[in-house]
Design a protein around this motif. Structure first.
Motif, PDB file in Angstrom:
ATOM      1  N   TYR A 185     -21.858 -45.996  23.464  1.00  0.00           N
ATOM      2  CA  TYR A 185     -22.589 -47.280  23.568  1.00  0.00           C
ATOM      3  C   TYR A 185     -21.751 -48.245  23.397  1.00  0.00           C
ATOM      4  N   TRP A 186     -20.712 -48.275  22.258  1.00  0.00           N
ATOM      5  CA  TRP A 186     -20.145 -49.474  21.926  1.00  0.00           C
ATOM      6  C   TRP A 186     -18.787 -49.862  22.846  1.00  0.00           C
ATOM      7  N   GLY A 187     -18.219 -48.680  23.247  1.00  0.00           N
ATOM      8  CA  GLY A 187     -17.165 -48.999  24.164  1.00  0.00           C
ATOM      9  C   GLY A 187     -17.317 -49.128  25.712  1.00  0.00           C
ATOM     10  N   ILE A 188     -18.697 -48.478  26.084  1.00  0.00           N
ATOM     11  CA  ILE A 188     -18.817 -48.530  27.359  1.00  0.00           C
ATOM     12  C   ILE A 188     -19.980 -49.415  27.795  1.00  0.00           C
ATOM     13  N   MET A 189     -21.145 -49.133  27.295  1.00  0.00           N
ATOM     14  CA  MET A 189     -22.211 -49.644  27.606  1.00  0.00           C
ATOM     15  C   MET A 189     -22.252 -51.316  27.314  1.00  0.00           C
ATOM     16  N   LEU A 190     -21.930 -51.744  26.005  1.00  0.00           N
ATOM     17  CA  LEU A 190     -21.940 -53.096  25.452  1.00  0.00           C
ATOM     18  C   LEU A 190     -21.208 -53.823  26.414  1.00  0.00           C
TER      19      LEU A 190
END
Length: 278
Positions: A185-190
């Motif tokens: 979530y934090w490293g790829i999606m955002l």
């Protein structure tokens, strides 16, 4: 080199829409003009769009250096808008990520239930929210506004529609490398959701800045008032001075105008991308 032909219908449509846009700009232009005048010149007919006598400095001083703490209302609005916007982006993006990229039983059903809450008018929940805030002991605090405004079903839906269009291969590759849900979530999606994050942030900031209902219900002390309630105090004290009122109104909308002018392309791009994916 071929010459471009002008489409008559498109040209007429453009001219018509431009004329309509100017009509909608008339109130804003009148406000700017009135803010620069002496009070005796505000209601002169026909309208003097360019003042013959300028009093911008006097009106500015009356707004920012009077007994009413206009600067404090400004700071309160800025504080609330920033905090609520950041928390809304965080919560809505996490919820959207869970509803698109995480697999769990009842996911789609839960999302359907969440969307069904959008049909409930916000005013219908004012009394329960008021009682809940009183029970938490947060009444007459900025925390009450943050708690009641920090999550949005609409923005969760908007982000979900955007995230659906992100290819699952990014998630699978991260899982192979040993990344957990939060790291994905934090490293790829955002990073991949920057357009929709910017859109949500801008719109939520504007909505929070302009919100009148929640501060009116949950705040009592004038020192906690945002700009919307502060403008009401100006209306009470300067009911007969339209020049000062227009200067206060102009000061109140300047941050919103700057945000829209600078980032309007990002807003339009994010809304269009979020609307067509899925």
């Amino acid at each position: 080199m071929q010459s471009q032909t002008i489409n008559p219908l498109k040209a007429v449509t453009t001219l018509f829409m431009g004329a309509v846009s100017l009509v909608f700009l008339v109130p804003l232009l009148w406000m700017v003009s009135a803010a620069m005048k002496f009070e005796k010149d505000v209601l002169v007919f026909p309208i003097q769009w360019i003042p013959t006598a300028w009093n911008a400095a006097g009106n500015f001083k009356a707004v920012w250096m009077a007994d009413i703490p206009f600067y404090l209302f400004y700071l309160n609005s800025l504080k609330l808008a920033l905090i609520v916007t950041v928390i809304t982006i965080l919560f809505s993006s996490m919820a959207a990520f869970a509803f698109t990229k995480l697999q769990f039983k009842g996911r789609d059903f839960a999302f359907g239930i969440l969307l069904s809450f959008m049909i409930i008018p916000e005013q219908a929940t004012l009394v329960p929210r008021f009682l809940f805030i009183k029970w938490l002991g947060l009444y007459n605090t900025h925390a009450a506004l943050v708690v009641t405004m920090m999550f949005s079903i609409y923005f969760t839906f908007l982000m979900r529609q955007f995230m659906i269009g992100i290819h699952p291969e990014f998630i699978e590759a991260a899982k192979i490398d040993g990344a957990g849900p939060f790291r994905i979530y934090w490293g790829i999606m955002l990073p991949l959701c920057k357009p929709i994050l910017a859109t949500v942030g801008i719109i939520k900031f504007i909505w929070t800045w302009n919100d009148y209902q929640h501060p009116l219900i949950f705040l009592l002390d004038k020192e906690l008032f945002p700009i919307t309630l502060g403008m009401q105090l100006f209306k009470d004290d300067y009911a007969d001075n339209f020049a000062v009122l227009m200067m206060a109104s102009l000061s109140a909308i300047i941050p919103l105008l700057l945000i829209f002018i600078i980032l309007q392309k990002q807003v339009i791009k994010g809304i269009s991308l979020g609307g067509v994916k899925g």
